[in-house]
Design a protein around this motif. Structure first.
Motif, PDB file in Angstrom:
ATOM      1  N   LYS A 170       0.842  -1.191   0.000  1.00 16.84           N
ATOM      2  CA  LYS A 170       0.000   0.000   0.000  1.00 16.84           C
ATOM      3  C   LYS A 170       0.877   1.240   0.000  1.00 16.84           C
ATOM      4  N   GLY A 171       0.235   2.399  -0.122  1.00 19.18           N
ATOM      5  CA  GLY A 171       0.986   3.641  -0.164  1.00 19.18           C
ATOM      6  C   GLY A 171       1.475   3.942  -1.565  1.00 19.18           C
ATOM      7  N   ARG A 172       2.582   4.674  -1.649  1.00 17.24           N
ATOM      8  CA  ARG A 172       3.148   5.088  -2.934  1.00 17.24           C
ATOM      9  C   ARG A 172       4.144   4.041  -3.392  1.00 17.24           C
ATOM     10  N   TRP A 173       3.712   3.108  -4.231  1.00 21.29           N
ATOM     11  CA  TRP A 173       4.578   2.048  -4.739  1.00 21.29           C
ATOM     12  C   TRP A 173       4.318   1.828  -6.218  1.00 21.29           C
ATOM     13  N   ARG A 174       5.275   1.228  -6.903  1.00 20.89           N
ATOM     14  CA  ARG A 174       5.179   1.027  -8.343  1.00 20.89           C
ATOM     15  C   ARG A 174       4.529  -0.315  -8.639  1.00 20.89           C
ATOM     16  N   ALA A 175       3.434  -0.285  -9.371  1.00 20.92           N
ATOM     17  CA  ALA A 175       2.729  -1.517  -9.737  1.00 20.92           C
ATOM     18  C   ALA A 175       3.276  -2.037 -11.063  1.00 20.92           C
ATOM     19  N   LEU A 224      -3.974  -0.281  -4.392  1.00 20.78           N
ATOM     20  CA  LEU A 224      -3.418   0.442  -5.531  1.00 20.78           C
ATOM     21  C   LEU A 224      -3.880   1.893  -5.592  1.00 20.78           C
ATOM     22  N   SER A 225      -4.550   2.363  -4.544  1.00 22.41           N
ATOM     23  CA  SER A 225      -5.167   3.683  -4.605  1.00 22.41           C
ATOM     24  C   SER A 225      -4.140   4.812  -4.694  1.00 22.41           C
ATOM     25  N   GLU A 226      -2.905   4.575  -4.243  1.00 22.84           N
ATOM     26  CA  GLU A 226      -1.854   5.593  -4.341  1.00 22.84           C
ATOM     27  C   GLU A 226      -0.664   5.091  -5.140  1.00 22.84           C
ATOM     28  N   ALA A 227      -0.833   3.977  -5.840  1.00 24.74           N
ATOM     29  CA  ALA A 227       0.274   3.369  -6.573  1.00 24.74           C
ATOM     30  C   ALA A 227       0.619   4.160  -7.831  1.00 24.74           C
ATOM     31  N   LEU A 228       1.858   4.000  -8.292  1.00 27.08           N
ATOM     32  CA  LEU A 228       2.303   4.553  -9.566  1.00 27.08           C
ATOM     33  C   LEU A 228       2.107   3.485 -10.635  1.00 27.08           C
ATOM     34  N   PHE A 229       1.280   3.788 -11.618  1.00 27.27           N
ATOM     35  CA  PHE A 229       1.027   2.844 -12.707  1.00 27.27           C
ATOM     36  C   PHE A 229       1.978   3.146 -13.864  1.00 27.27           C
ATOM     37  N   GLU A 230       2.936   2.264 -14.092  1.00 25.98           N
ATOM     38  CA  GLU A 230       3.873   2.433 -15.206  1.00 25.98           C
ATOM     39  C   GLU A 230       3.356   1.776 -16.482  1.00 25.98           C
ATOM     40  N   TYR A 231       2.333   0.948 -16.345  1.00 28.21           N
ATOM     41  CA  TYR A 231       1.765   0.239 -17.494  1.00 28.21           C
ATOM     42  C   TYR A 231       0.247   0.403 -17.476  1.00 28.21           C
ATOM     43  N   GLN A 232      -0.364   0.386 -18.658  1.00 26.40           N
ATOM     44  CA  GLN A 232      -1.813   0.562 -18.717  1.00 26.40           C
ATOM     45  C   GLN A 232      -2.555  -0.700 -18.293  1.00 26.40           C
ATOM     46  N   GLN A 233      -1.943  -1.869 -18.496  1.00 28.31           N
ATOM     47  CA  GLN A 233      -2.591  -3.125 -18.126  1.00 28.31           C
ATOM     48  C   GLN A 233      -1.812  -3.798 -16.999  1.00 28.31           C
ATOM     49  N   VAL A 234      -2.532  -4.155 -15.945  1.00 20.31           N
ATOM     50  CA  VAL A 234      -1.930  -4.806 -14.776  1.00 20.31           C
ATOM     51  C   VAL A 234      -2.747  -6.053 -14.454  1.00 20.31           C
ATOM     52  N   VAL A 235      -2.072  -7.191 -14.326  1.00 20.73           N
ATOM     53  CA  VAL A 235      -2.737  -8.445 -13.963  1.00 20.73           C
ATOM     54  C   VAL A 235      -2.332  -8.832 -12.544  1.00 20.73           C
ATOM     55  N   ILE A 236      -3.322  -9.135 -11.716  1.00 22.23           N
ATOM     56  CA  ILE A 236      -3.054  -9.638 -10.368  1.00 22.23           C
ATOM     57  C   ILE A 236      -3.587 -11.067 -10.289  1.00 22.23           C
ATOM     58  N   LYS A 237      -2.677 -12.028 -10.192  1.00 26.14           N
ATOM     59  CA  LYS A 237      -3.033 -13.443 -10.067  1.00 26.14           C
ATOM     60  C   LYS A 237      -3.199 -13.764  -8.591  1.00 26.14           C
ATOM     61  N   THR A 238      -4.371 -14.270  -8.208  1.00 25.24           N
ATOM     62  CA  THR A 238      -4.664 -14.525  -6.802  1.00 25.24           C
ATOM     63  C   THR A 238      -4.928 -15.992  -6.534  1.00 25.24           C
ATOM     64  N   VAL A 239      -4.399 -16.480  -5.420  1.00 24.42           N
ATOM     65  CA  VAL A 239      -4.716 -17.821  -4.925  1.00 24.42           C
ATOM     66  C   VAL A 239      -4.926 -17.709  -3.423  1.00 24.42           C
ATOM     67  N   SER A 240      -6.146 -17.998  -2.991  1.00 22.65           N
ATOM     68  CA  SER A 240      -6.476 -17.931  -1.574  1.00 22.65           C
ATOM     69  C   SER A 240      -6.955 -19.299  -1.102  1.00 22.65           C
ATOM     70  N   VAL A 241      -6.223 -19.903  -0.169  1.00 28.12           N
ATOM     71  CA  VAL A 241      -6.588 -21.205   0.401  1.00 28.12           C
ATOM     72  C   VAL A 241      -6.738 -21.016   1.914  1.00 28.12           C
ATOM     73  N   PHE A 242      -7.960 -21.077   2.392  1.00 27.93           N
ATOM     74  CA  PHE A 242      -8.240 -20.783   3.794  1.00 27.93           C
ATOM     75  C   PHE A 242      -7.650 -19.415   4.170  1.00 27.93           C
ATOM     76  N   GLY A 243      -7.660 -18.519   3.221  1.00 30.66           N
ATOM     77  CA  GLY A 243      -7.083 -17.195   3.466  1.00 30.66           C
ATOM     78  C   GLY A 243      -7.965 -16.086   2.929  1.00 30.66           C
ATOM     79  N   ASN A 244      -7.455 -14.875   2.962  1.00 32.91           N
ATOM     80  CA  ASN A 244      -8.216 -13.699   2.528  1.00 32.91           C
ATOM     81  C   ASN A 244      -7.320 -12.764   1.718  1.00 32.91           C
ATOM     82  N   ILE A 245      -7.788 -12.360   0.528  1.00 32.78           N
ATOM     83  CA  ILE A 245      -7.063 -11.409  -0.310  1.00 32.78           C
ATOM     84  C   ILE A 245      -8.004 -10.256  -0.629  1.00 32.78           C
ATOM     85  N   GLU A 246      -7.608  -9.051  -0.244  1.00 35.26           N
ATOM     86  CA  GLU A 246      -8.394  -7.850  -0.526  1.00 35.26           C
ATOM     87  C   GLU A 246      -7.585  -6.914  -1.419  1.00 35.26           C
TER      88      GLU A 246
END
Length: 223
Positions: free
Chosen positions: A102-107, A124-146
């Motif tokens: 979170k915060g100011r980071w490069r995606a 990603l609300s304060e992230a720097l977007f260097e690319y127009q397309q961003v893919v986030i691959k998620t795998v949650s097993v008995f877990g939580n991803i927000e």
């Protein structure tokens, strides 16, 4: 939704920012005096509905261009073939633990998120977007991803849940140059959730608009 119902909608921060940008451009072009601009901006901040906001730009050309333009620029449901590398630029892993970006980071173009009996937060609300397309691959097993994204990007999701929850709130940006975030993956007895963070906008887009306004203002002052 008909025009009357649209004007009765409660105004969001993004709506106010859009009207404020139009007023700044009108000031730079000499269509408004400094006093008129200040008075209208004060009204924009106090406006409650979309209809009230539109009243402040009704006599400006931008208002009529917006009516002719499409309501949104729909992003494709999948990223462009070959645009996203197979290897991730960043891994966010939580195994019996928690992990946060979170915060100011490069995606990067591809981010992998794994929550195994753990919790992952990607903001990603304060992230720097260097690319127009961003893919986030998620795998949650008995877990939580927000995952949280700014209001002025497009958001798409392709995945599912196995005795779990995979929920992506689709979002369409009105800016054709805005980033598109694609959420992919699975939730196995876990949770994956992605949605916009209200009131947060991609700073890079706003900075680009501001630079354009500043350039126009300099031209006007140099006359």
């Amino acid at each position: 939704m008909d025009l009357q119902k649209q004007t009765e909608l409660r105004a969001s921060d993004a709506d106010r920012d859009r009207i404020a940008d139009i007023l700044r451009e009108a000031l730079a072009e000499g269509r408004l005096t400094a006093d008129e601009h200040a008075e209208r901006v004060e009204g924009v901040l106090a406006a409650k509905t979309v209809g009230e906001l539109e009243g402040f730009i009704r006599d400006l050309p931008a208002a009529h261009r917006d009516r002719a333009a499409p309501a949104f620029a729909a992003a494709p449901n999948r990223p462009t073939m070959g645009a996203i590398p197979a290897d991730p630029d960043d891994n966010v892993v939580a195994v019996f633990s928690s992990a946060v970006r979170k915060g100011r980071w490069r995606a990067g173009r591809r981010i992998h998120a794994y929550a195994i009996f753990g919790s992952v937060e990607i903001d990603l609300s304060e992230a720097l977007f260097e690319y127009q397309q961003v893919v986030i691959k998620t795998v949650s097993v008995f877990g939580n991803i927000e995952i949280r994204v700014p209001e002025n990007v497009s958001l798409r999701g392709t995945g599912g849940g196995v005795l779990g929850n995979f929920e992506v709130a689709p979002l369409d940006s009105t800016d054709p140059d805005a980033p598109v975030v694609y959420i992919d993956g699975w939730a196995v007895l876990g949770n994956v959730e992605a949605k916009p963070k209200r009131g947060k906008l991609v700073a890079d887009i706003l900075d680009r608009v501001q630079r354009k306004v500043d350039k126009s203002l300099r031209k006007h002052l140099d006359r």
